[in-house]
Write an enzyme that holds these catalytic residues in place. Structure first.
Site, PDB file in Angstrom:
ATOM      1  CB  SER A   1      34.041  40.993  39.473  1.00 10.14           C
ATOM      2  OG  SER A   1      34.598  41.312  38.229  1.00 10.14           O
TER       3      SER A   1
ATOM      4  CG  ASP B   1      37.895  47.951  39.570  1.00  5.75           C
ATOM      5  OD1 ASP B   1      38.163  47.504  38.443  1.00  5.75           O
ATOM      6  OD2 ASP B   1      37.006  47.468  40.299  1.00  5.75           O
TER       7      ASP B   1
ATOM      8  CG  HIS C   1      38.459  44.190  39.781  1.00  6.13           C
ATOM      9  ND1 HIS C   1      37.187  44.689  39.676  1.00  6.13           N
ATOM     10  CD2 HIS C   1      38.366  42.869  39.519  1.00  6.13           C
ATOM     11  CE1 HIS C   1      36.352  43.718  39.353  1.00  6.13           C
ATOM     12  NE2 HIS C   1      37.044  42.599  39.258  1.00  6.13           N
TER      13      HIS C   1
END
Length: 295
Positions: free
Chosen positions: A143, A237, A267
């Site tokens: 991320s 996601d 995610h």
């Protein structure tokens, strides 16, 4: 494919990750959520790494001594996450790959706005290669950490330091002005939300103009002459499309890049390896790839 039943059950038990009333509330409630079961590693050391204007925390995992290392940047929207909350994942990567991992505790927003995290990520990479005498370095992040791994790979090229041999980008945030379909399709109800992403950006940047800086959005930077990469995305996601687009753009610019979409996942699924079999599978894929690339 449909949302994985275990993911659906997981989401039903978990509050949506929406903007909280305060940064402190977010850190208090969510840092522990990313702490999975921990495997034993031969040696674990806490370190301090000097940066251009401070010292930051890092943790080194040594399954055995080699001339390679994996520099890991944690996720959390540049706002939360730390060495402790990613201890379990860092241990697993080190154990499965048999390569040392160093987890970087870069400074967080809003106390430290852009580009502090970038500077910390770059300064720590240079220090590790120089002070530890490492010849084979891979960068890895999930991320926001995937953003930093991609950014320092570009900085490595621009500075002609040639430290990074491989990059692993786990559902990376590589375009801070992304408006692709997945951002809208999965805006609510799949753990990471569009509102939260916007909130993170408001804390990380001092102005909206910074979002298009390649040091913030590596997808908007020059993509030639970069190290090979493995990009992992999750089907459900909001960041899915930008990760896959980035991998394709890397290939079109002449780089080697493999992109793998994990079906039915959300995610952050790799951090939830205690719950999702796919998380363990992805960790094994990352570890085997790094073992091959850094051998």
């Amino acid at each position: 494919m449909p949302l994985d039943p275990k993911v659906r059950d997981f989401l039903s038990r978990l509050p949506t990750l929406n903007p909280p009333t305060s940064v402190e509330e977010l850190r208090r409630n969510w840092n522990s959520a990313f702490s999975g079961k921990k495997v034993e590693i031969e040696k674990v050391m806490d370190l301090e790494i000097p940066t251009r204007d401070d010292r930051i925390r890092a943790r080194l995992y040594l399954p055995k001594r080699t001339d390679s290392i994996i520099v890991f940047y944690h996720g959390g929207g540049f706002v939360f996450g730390d060495v402790e909350s990613y201890d379990g994942l860092s241990r697993l990567i080190a154990k499965e790959s048999e390569i040392p991992v160093i987890s970087i505790g870069y400074r967080l927003a809003p106390e430290h706005k852009f580009p502090t995290a970038v500077n910390d990520a770059w300064d720590s990479l240079v220090w590790i290669a120089k002070e530890m005498g490492i010849s084979k370095v891979a960068v890895m992040g999930d991320s926001a950490g995937g953003n930093l791994a991609a950014v320092v790979s570009q900085m490595d090229r621009d500075n002609k330091t040639k430290l990074v041999k491989f990059q692993v980008l786990l559902y990376p945030a590589v375009n801070m002005v992304d408006n692709s379909p997945s951002v809208h399709e999965f805006a609510e109800g799949y753990f990471l939300t569009r509102k939260l992403m916007s909130w993170f950006g408001s804390l990380y940047f001092s102005s909206g103009r910074e979002a298009v800086n390649p040091l913030a959005s590596p997808a908007l930077g020059k993509l030639n002459d970069l190290p090979p990469s493995l990009v992992i995305t999750a089907e459900y996601d909001p960041l899915r499309d930008q990760g896959e687009t980035y991998s394709q753009a890397l290939k079109e610019a002449g780089n080697e890049s493999v992109c793998v979409r994990y079906k039915g996942m959300i995610h952050g699924f790799i951090s939830f390896y205690d719950w999702f079999k796919a998380g363990r599978i992805a960790i094994n894929q990352v570890a085997s790839t790094l073992k091959e690339e850094l051998s």
